[in-house]
Design a protein around this motif. Structure first.
Motif, PDB file in Angstrom:
ATOM      1  N   GLU A   9      33.753  99.256 -28.616  1.00 19.60           N
ATOM      2  CA  GLU A   9      34.447  99.323 -29.900  1.00 19.60           C
ATOM      3  C   GLU A   9      35.552  98.280 -29.941  1.00 19.60           C
ATOM      4  N   GLY A  10      35.649  97.559 -31.054  1.00 20.43           N
ATOM      5  CA  GLY A  10      36.658  96.519 -31.210  1.00 20.43           C
ATOM      6  C   GLY A  10      36.161  95.133 -30.859  1.00 20.43           C
ATOM      7  N   TYR A  11      35.050  95.055 -30.120  1.00 20.09           N
ATOM      8  CA  TYR A  11      34.483  93.752 -29.774  1.00 20.09           C
ATOM      9  C   TYR A  11      33.738  93.166 -30.974  1.00 20.09           C
ATOM     10  N   TRP A  12      33.591  91.848 -30.991  1.00 25.42           N
ATOM     11  CA  TRP A  12      32.823  91.177 -32.034  1.00 25.42           C
ATOM     12  C   TRP A  12      31.381  91.659 -31.995  1.00 25.42           C
ATOM     13  N   ALA A  13      30.798  91.836 -33.164  1.00 28.42           N
ATOM     14  CA  ALA A  13      29.435  92.355 -33.248  1.00 28.42           C
ATOM     15  C   ALA A  13      28.415  91.221 -33.144  1.00 28.42           C
ATOM     16  N   ASN A  28      25.943  98.520 -16.293  1.00 29.84           N
ATOM     17  CA  ASN A  28      25.695  99.963 -16.167  1.00 29.84           C
ATOM     18  C   ASN A  28      24.357 100.331 -16.803  1.00 29.84           C
ATOM     19  N   PRO A  29      23.792 101.491 -16.386  1.00 30.05           N
ATOM     20  CA  PRO A  29      22.505 101.902 -16.944  1.00 30.05           C
ATOM     21  C   PRO A  29      22.547 102.054 -18.464  1.00 30.05           C
ATOM     22  N   ALA A  30      21.401 101.813 -19.081  1.00 26.70           N
ATOM     23  CA  ALA A  30      21.291 101.961 -20.531  1.00 26.70           C
ATOM     24  C   ALA A  30      21.527 103.412 -20.941  1.00 26.70           C
ATOM     25  N   PHE A  31      21.990 103.603 -22.182  1.00 25.44           N
ATOM     26  CA  PHE A  31      22.183 104.954 -22.727  1.00 25.44           C
ATOM     27  C   PHE A  31      21.799 104.949 -24.201  1.00 25.44           C
ATOM     28  N   PHE A  32      21.422 106.116 -24.714  1.00 28.58           N
ATOM     29  CA  PHE A  32      21.042 106.193 -26.121  1.00 28.58           C
ATOM     30  C   PHE A  32      22.293 106.329 -26.984  1.00 28.58           C
ATOM     31  N   ALA A  33      22.411 105.477 -27.995  1.00 35.06           N
ATOM     32  CA  ALA A  33      23.565 105.556 -28.889  1.00 35.06           C
ATOM     33  C   ALA A  33      23.281 104.775 -30.164  1.00 35.06           C
ATOM     34  N   ASP A  34      24.003 105.137 -31.212  1.00 37.17           N
ATOM     35  CA  ASP A  34      24.027 104.321 -32.421  1.00 37.17           C
ATOM     36  C   ASP A  34      25.177 103.327 -32.271  1.00 37.17           C
ATOM     37  N   VAL A  35      25.055 102.191 -32.962  1.00 35.91           N
ATOM     38  CA  VAL A  35      26.138 101.205 -32.951  1.00 35.91           C
ATOM     39  C   VAL A  35      26.477 100.895 -34.404  1.00 35.91           C
ATOM     40  N   ALA A  36      27.730 101.138 -34.783  1.00 34.49           N
ATOM     41  CA  ALA A  36      28.163 100.888 -36.161  1.00 34.49           C
ATOM     42  C   ALA A  36      29.059  99.656 -36.207  1.00 34.49           C
ATOM     43  N   ILE A  37      28.865  98.861 -37.251  1.00 39.63           N
ATOM     44  CA  ILE A  37      29.571  97.578 -37.375  1.00 39.63           C
ATOM     45  C   ILE A  37      30.329  97.541 -38.701  1.00 39.63           C
ATOM     46  N   LYS A  38      31.563  97.089 -38.625  1.00 41.34           N
ATOM     47  CA  LYS A  38      32.350  96.914 -39.849  1.00 41.34           C
ATOM     48  C   LYS A  38      33.253  95.690 -39.702  1.00 41.34           C
ATOM     49  N   ASP A  39      33.307  94.867 -40.725  1.00 42.15           N
ATOM     50  CA  ASP A  39      34.161  93.666 -40.743  1.00 42.15           C
ATOM     51  C   ASP A  39      33.949  92.775 -39.519  1.00 42.15           C
ATOM     52  N   ALA A  50      29.366 103.058 -48.543  1.00 40.91           N
ATOM     53  CA  ALA A  50      28.935 103.223 -47.152  1.00 40.91           C
ATOM     54  C   ALA A  50      30.134 103.136 -46.213  1.00 40.91           C
ATOM     55  N   ASP A  51      30.017 103.858 -45.089  1.00 41.46           N
ATOM     56  CA  ASP A  51      31.129 103.876 -44.137  1.00 41.46           C
ATOM     57  C   ASP A  51      31.200 102.589 -43.324  1.00 41.46           C
ATOM     58  N   TYR A  52      30.022 101.990 -43.098  1.00 42.53           N
ATOM     59  CA  TYR A  52      29.954 100.800 -42.240  1.00 42.53           C
ATOM     60  C   TYR A  52      29.113  99.712 -42.923  1.00 42.53           C
ATOM     61  N   ASP A  53      29.237  98.491 -42.442  1.00 43.67           N
ATOM     62  CA  ASP A  53      28.400  97.398 -42.960  1.00 43.67           C
ATOM     63  C   ASP A  53      26.971  97.545 -42.448  1.00 43.67           C
ATOM     64  N   VAL A  54      26.864  97.804 -41.146  1.00 42.81           N
ATOM     65  CA  VAL A  54      25.544  97.951 -40.524  1.00 42.81           C
ATOM     66  C   VAL A  54      25.617  99.100 -39.526  1.00 42.81           C
ATOM     67  N   VAL A  55      24.545  99.910 -39.465  1.00 44.18           N
ATOM     68  CA  VAL A  55      24.428 100.870 -38.370  1.00 44.18           C
ATOM     69  C   VAL A  55      23.067 100.648 -37.700  1.00 44.18           C
ATOM     70  N   ILE A  56      23.104 100.451 -36.386  1.00 50.00           N
ATOM     71  CA  ILE A  56      21.874 100.303 -35.594  1.00 50.00           C
ATOM     72  C   ILE A  56      21.635 101.660 -34.929  1.00 50.00           C
ATOM     73  N   ARG A  57      20.523 102.311 -35.295  1.00 52.46           N
ATOM     74  CA  ARG A  57      20.350 103.710 -34.873  1.00 52.46           C
ATOM     75  C   ARG A  57      19.276 103.908 -33.814  1.00 52.46           C
ATOM     76  N   GLY A  58      19.608 104.770 -32.871  1.00 51.24           N
ATOM     77  CA  GLY A  58      18.607 105.332 -31.970  1.00 51.24           C
ATOM     78  C   GLY A  58      18.097 104.412 -30.882  1.00 51.24           C
ATOM     79  N   GLY A  59      18.775 103.270 -30.672  1.00 49.48           N
ATOM     80  CA  GLY A  59      18.320 102.346 -29.626  1.00 49.48           C
ATOM     81  C   GLY A  59      18.852 102.743 -28.254  1.00 49.48           C
ATOM     82  N   ARG A  60      18.295 102.094 -27.251  1.00 53.12           N
ATOM     83  CA  ARG A  60      18.800 102.248 -25.890  1.00 53.12           C
ATOM     84  C   ARG A  60      19.834 101.139 -25.714  1.00 53.12           C
ATOM     85  N   VAL A  61      21.089 101.514 -25.548  1.00 51.00           N
ATOM     86  CA  VAL A  61      22.170 100.527 -25.511  1.00 51.00           C
ATOM     87  C   VAL A  61      22.376 100.028 -24.079  1.00 51.00           C
TER      88      VAL A  61
END
Ligand SMILES: [Zn+2]
Length: 524
Positions: free
Chosen positions: A462-466, A38-49, A21-32
């Motif tokens: 990106e780069g922030y602690w998950a 700032n206003p929410a936006f739709f995005a996936d969030v991928a986590i590694k290490d 797998a490319d990442y440890d966790v991927v959170i998909r399709g949520g409103r970030v």
């Protein structure tokens, strides 16, 4: 091919995929809701290490995939005002976890661990959530000044306290806290605090204060905080901002104007607040601190002197009247270890039960009796909702619980420990509309991270602690009440701390990935 073999082959194939797998966790399709406000936006969030690796459309796979459709994804909440030193004993900290808190600041109101290096080593990666700490003024004053506190420190004692603040900052404290209604800090003059705050300032720490007054004296108390900020050149935080006692209700705007004037002068003053109109502290604070000086044994002796006691009773009556009250009906016992049947009852009710009368004299007798017998904690119904929402409307107000780690069923504590940050969303966003959801999230994420210098926390960047939450903003909320405080917040689906899943489909799984958050300056 036999059917069993097919399943085995598929199983092998899946594990191979997981390894690749490319990442440890991927959170998909949520409103970030990224924590900036700032206003929410739709995005996936991928986590590694442990870190956020990607925000946006994520093509690669996660070893673990979380479906967040219909949910929001936010940074974990940062609770900057807690008394949760007991996390060392109760590492799951479920009351914090279930209301979305992934990082806490302990050591508030002047009381902290004295050896922070040892404490951090004891808890690092052995607790569910991250822990930062202030160094407490009462803790070091007690250690430096021996048994006699109603005086100013000698030059030698002040030097000793300075040394303790310096050591704590080197060990990773995020700043200095005071609790100026408590012993022994209540005897300190502003000069002493300035001298200690200067040390914290050298290490880029913050000064967080439970001020000398939250009632009639609040304006002077804020002036004192401003003086510390100015003379020590330090950021300052007003802890649990409030107006106590009906006599002061309605003056939140004046308080905020004073803070705004200080900010215009260039002082960096911020504040935190809990989402309830009742406070909670020791019942003994109803007794003037000057009367409580020294040991309990000394107090017992003094109270035996009728003249001394009569004067104390007069003082207590006058203090009560100054808050605009004629009874202690607003004070409810939370935990009295000598007699647990007291828990959950107010002072006049208890006075009636114990002495057959709820007169003010009987009420005072009861308060003194509890103090003599080891003291109790209390819940005090003393604020107005109108002032609360005014303070909350200010953009620099953080949302913080003022709680410790709770043990289910233990005593009748203030409900804030179970509900505070969830209530900011259910009551003050969804029901009353005081805050937009994005703003409520900012007050519990990037704002506290920036004020307390928690590096790479509080934003979905990106780069922030998950440290991340997934919840349905239509259902996430508090359940704890004054009558039934032991109820976890509801509606949190997922929590990640340092990239590790701690809440899995609404259940805390027992993982303990929380770290000691040592101030960035400590490692310089
Ligand atoms: Zn406090």
């Amino acid at each position: 091919m036999p059917r069993t073999l097919t399943i085995a082959t598929l199983g092998l194939l899946f594990s191979a995929l997981a390894i690749g797998a490319d990442y440890d966790v991927v959170i998909r399709g949520g409103r970030v809701i990224d924590g900036t406000g700032n206003p929410a936006f739709f995005a996936d969030v991928a986590i590694k290490d442990g870190r956020i690796a990607r925000v946006g459309r994520v093509e690669g796979s996660g070893e673990r995939e979380i479906d967040a459709k219909g949910k929001v994804v936010t940074p974990g909440f940062i609770d900057v005002h807690t008394h949760a030193e007991n996390i060392a004993r109760i590492p799951r900290a479920e009351n914090f976890v279930r209301m979305g808190v992934t990082s806490i600041v302990i050591g508030n109101c002047g009381g902290s661990e004295s050896d922070l290096a040892a404490f951090f080593n004891r808890i690092d990666k052995k607790v569910a959530i991250n822990v930062a700490s202030l160094i407490g003024h009462n803790t070091i004053r007690r250690a430096a000044m021996g048994g006699n506190f109603d005086r100013q420190p000698t030059a030698e004692e002040l030097e000793k306290m300075r040394g303790m603040v310096e050591q704590a900052m080197k060990d990773g404290a995020v700043g200095l806290s005071t609790g100026l209604i408590y012993l022994p800090g209540t005897y300190s003059k502003t000069d002493e605090i300035v001298e200690l705050a200067k040390v914290a300032s050298r290490f880029d720490g913050i000064y967080a204060s439970h001020m000398r007054s939250e009632g009639a004296g609040i304006f002077n108390a804020i002036e004192e905080l401003m003086r510390v900020a100015r003379e020590a050149n330090i950021r300052a935080q007003i802890s649990h901002i409030k107006l106590s006692g009906n006599a002061m209700w309605g003056r939140a705007t004046e308080v905020l104007e004073l803070i705004e004037r200080a900010r215009a002068e260039g002082l960096d003053i911020t504040q935190d607040q809990y989402m309830y109109t009742a406070s909670s502290t020791s019942m003994s604070t109803l007794i003037p601190s000057s009367a409580r000086e020294g040991t309990l044994e000394e107090f017992r002796k003094r109270i035996g002197d009728p003249t001394w006691k009569a004067k104390l009773i007069e003082d207590m009556k006058r203090n009560l009247k100054n808050t605009g009250r004629d009874s202690y009906a607003y004070a409810v016992v939370a935990n009295y270890s000598k007699d647990r049947s007291y828990n959950g009852k107010n002072v006049p009710t208890l006075a009636k039960e114990k002495y057959g009368s709820d007169s003010l004299d009987s009420q005072i007798e009861l308060v003194l009796d509890m103090h003599v017998n080891g003291g109790a904690s209390g819940v005090f119904h003393g604020m107005s909702e109108d002032d609360l929402t005014r303070f909350l409307s200010h953009p620099n107000t953080m949302i913080a619980s003022d709680s410790g780690v709770r043990e289910p069923g233990e005593a009748m504590p203030h409900p804030r420990g179970y509900g505070n940050s969830a209530r900011a969303i259910s009551r003050y966003t969804r029901e009353l509309g005081v805050l937009r959801l994005e703003d409520a999230v900012r007050r519990m994420t990037s704002l506290p991270a920036s004020a307390f210098r928690l590096a790479h926390r509080g934003l979905i960047h990106e780069g922030y602690w998950a440290d991340l939450l997934v919840f349905d903003p239509a259902t996430f909320g508090d359940l704890a009440t004054y009558d039934k405080p032991h109820q976890y917040a509801t509606g949190l689906d997922w929590m990640l701390v340092n990239g590790v899943v701690v809440v899995d489909r609404g259940e805390q799984n027992g993982a303990l990935p929380g770290r000691a958050l040592r101030h960035a300056a400590a490692s310089r």
